[in-house]
Motif scaffolding. Structure first.
Motif, PDB file in Angstrom:
ATOM      1  N   GLY A 191      46.639  50.121  34.749  1.00 19.79           N
ATOM      2  CA  GLY A 191      45.667  50.047  33.665  1.00 19.79           C
ATOM      3  C   GLY A 191      46.347  49.938  32.312  1.00 19.79           C
ATOM      4  O   GLY A 191      45.911  49.181  31.441  1.00 19.79           O
ATOM      5  N   LEU A 192      47.438  50.668  32.140  1.00 19.25           N
ATOM      6  CA  LEU A 192      48.182  50.636  30.887  1.00 19.25           C
ATOM      7  C   LEU A 192      48.778  49.254  30.644  1.00 19.25           C
ATOM      8  O   LEU A 192      48.679  48.697  29.547  1.00 19.25           O
ATOM      9  N   VAL A 193      49.386  48.681  31.667  1.00 27.31           N
ATOM     10  CA  VAL A 193      49.991  47.355  31.524  1.00 27.31           C
ATOM     11  C   VAL A 193      48.918  46.314  31.225  1.00 27.31           C
ATOM     12  O   VAL A 193      49.054  45.507  30.302  1.00 27.31           O
ATOM     13  N   ALA A 194      47.828  46.330  31.982  1.00 24.68           N
ATOM     14  CA  ALA A 194      46.757  45.356  31.754  1.00 24.68           C
ATOM     15  C   ALA A 194      46.170  45.516  30.352  1.00 24.68           C
ATOM     16  O   ALA A 194      45.932  44.519  29.656  1.00 24.68           O
ATOM     17  N   SER A 195      45.963  46.740  29.933  1.00 25.51           N
ATOM     18  CA  SER A 195      45.392  46.997  28.607  1.00 25.51           C
ATOM     19  C   SER A 195      46.318  46.519  27.496  1.00 25.51           C
ATOM     20  O   SER A 195      45.859  45.995  26.480  1.00 25.51           O
ATOM     21  N   THR A 196      47.613  46.695  27.695  1.00 30.86           N
ATOM     22  CA  THR A 196      48.582  46.251  26.692  1.00 30.86           C
ATOM     23  C   THR A 196      48.600  44.725  26.616  1.00 30.86           C
ATOM     24  O   THR A 196      48.546  44.152  25.524  1.00 30.86           O
ATOM     25  N   VAL A 197      48.654  44.081  27.761  1.00 26.70           N
ATOM     26  CA  VAL A 197      48.671  42.613  27.792  1.00 26.70           C
ATOM     27  C   VAL A 197      47.391  42.047  27.183  1.00 26.70           C
ATOM     28  O   VAL A 197      47.416  41.048  26.465  1.00 26.70           O
ATOM     29  N   LEU A 198      46.267  42.713  27.424  1.00 27.24           N
ATOM     30  CA  LEU A 198      44.990  42.267  26.856  1.00 27.24           C
ATOM     31  C   LEU A 198      44.808  42.708  25.409  1.00 27.24           C
ATOM     32  O   LEU A 198      43.820  42.361  24.772  1.00 27.24           O
ATOM     33  N   ARG A 199      45.747  43.501  24.905  1.00 27.64           N
ATOM     34  CA  ARG A 199      45.786  43.950  23.508  1.00 27.64           C
ATOM     35  C   ARG A 199      44.569  44.793  23.111  1.00 27.64           C
ATOM     36  O   ARG A 199      43.990  44.619  22.053  1.00 27.64           O
ATOM     37  N   CYS A 200      44.229  45.740  23.998  1.00 28.37           N
ATOM     38  CA  CYS A 200      43.119  46.659  23.728  1.00 28.37           C
ATOM     39  C   CYS A 200      43.697  48.028  23.369  1.00 28.37           C
ATOM     40  O   CYS A 200      44.045  48.809  24.253  1.00 28.37           O
TER      41      CYS A 200
ATOM     42  N   THR B 274      55.188  44.223  27.827  1.00 31.59           N
ATOM     43  CA  THR B 274      55.705  43.442  26.708  1.00 31.59           C
ATOM     44  C   THR B 274      56.332  42.146  27.211  1.00 31.59           C
ATOM     45  O   THR B 274      56.144  41.079  26.607  1.00 31.59           O
ATOM     46  N   LEU B 275      57.021  42.219  28.316  1.00 36.01           N
ATOM     47  CA  LEU B 275      57.602  41.017  28.916  1.00 36.01           C
ATOM     48  C   LEU B 275      56.511  40.028  29.314  1.00 36.01           C
ATOM     49  O   LEU B 275      56.559  38.847  28.970  1.00 36.01           O
ATOM     50  N   VAL B 276      55.502  40.519  30.013  1.00 38.08           N
ATOM     51  CA  VAL B 276      54.414  39.657  30.487  1.00 38.08           C
ATOM     52  C   VAL B 276      53.566  39.157  29.322  1.00 38.08           C
ATOM     53  O   VAL B 276      53.200  37.987  29.262  1.00 38.08           O
ATOM     54  N   GLY B 277      53.258  40.043  28.389  1.00 42.42           N
ATOM     55  CA  GLY B 277      52.377  39.699  27.276  1.00 42.42           C
ATOM     56  C   GLY B 277      53.052  38.915  26.171  1.00 42.42           C
ATOM     57  O   GLY B 277      52.394  38.243  25.391  1.00 42.42           O
ATOM     58  N   GLY B 278      54.365  39.042  26.062  1.00 42.84           N
ATOM     59  CA  GLY B 278      55.100  38.342  25.024  1.00 42.84           C
ATOM     60  C   GLY B 278      55.151  39.131  23.729  1.00 42.84           C
ATOM     61  O   GLY B 278      54.621  40.243  23.618  1.00 42.84           O
ATOM     62  N   THR B 279      55.750  38.546  22.747  1.00 43.67           N
ATOM     63  CA  THR B 279      55.987  39.257  21.492  1.00 43.67           C
ATOM     64  C   THR B 279      54.705  39.625  20.764  1.00 43.67           C
ATOM     65  O   THR B 279      54.711  40.532  19.942  1.00 43.67           O
TER      66      THR B 279
END
Length: 112
Positions: free
Chosen positions: A51-60, A89-94
């Protein structure tokens, strides 16, 4: 009041208002969310990291805060959480770096 208390107070107040309107669809979505993060084939710690990774990638940011706090409460270590955030951060990018900064700051508040 620190940012953890502010977040939780606001979240609870608004959830109470939203759920108080007795909208069946919204109540089902909230229920589904609660049940999805319960232990199953995957344990709660793993689900929180997902959930944390998905939320970070989705920028919520609110979602990140929620999953950080739950991760802290279920006993995940800072190292485990930061490793998951490194994957995000790797998956979502800078573009997720600002969210990483806020997540790091929020984790520090949880540790106080």
């Amino acid at each position: 009041m620190n940012q953890v208390e502010e977040f939780n107070e606001y979240r609870q107040k608004m959830n109470d208002k939203i759920l108080g309107d007795n909208n069946k669809i919204i109540k089902r979505i909230f229920n589904l969310d609660t049940n999805a993060f319960a232990a199953g084939a995957l344990d709660v710690k793993t689900k929180e990291l997902l959930g944390l990774v998905a939320s970070t990638v989705l920028r919520c940011d609110d979602c990140v805060k929620y999953h950080l706090e739950t991760s802290y409460k279920v006993g995940l270590t800072k190292e485990e959480v930061m490793e998951a955030l490194s994957i995000a951060t790797l998956v979502g990018g800078t573009i997720v770096i600002p969210h990483l900064r806020r997540a790091y700051e929020y984790w520090e508040e949880l540790e106080k």
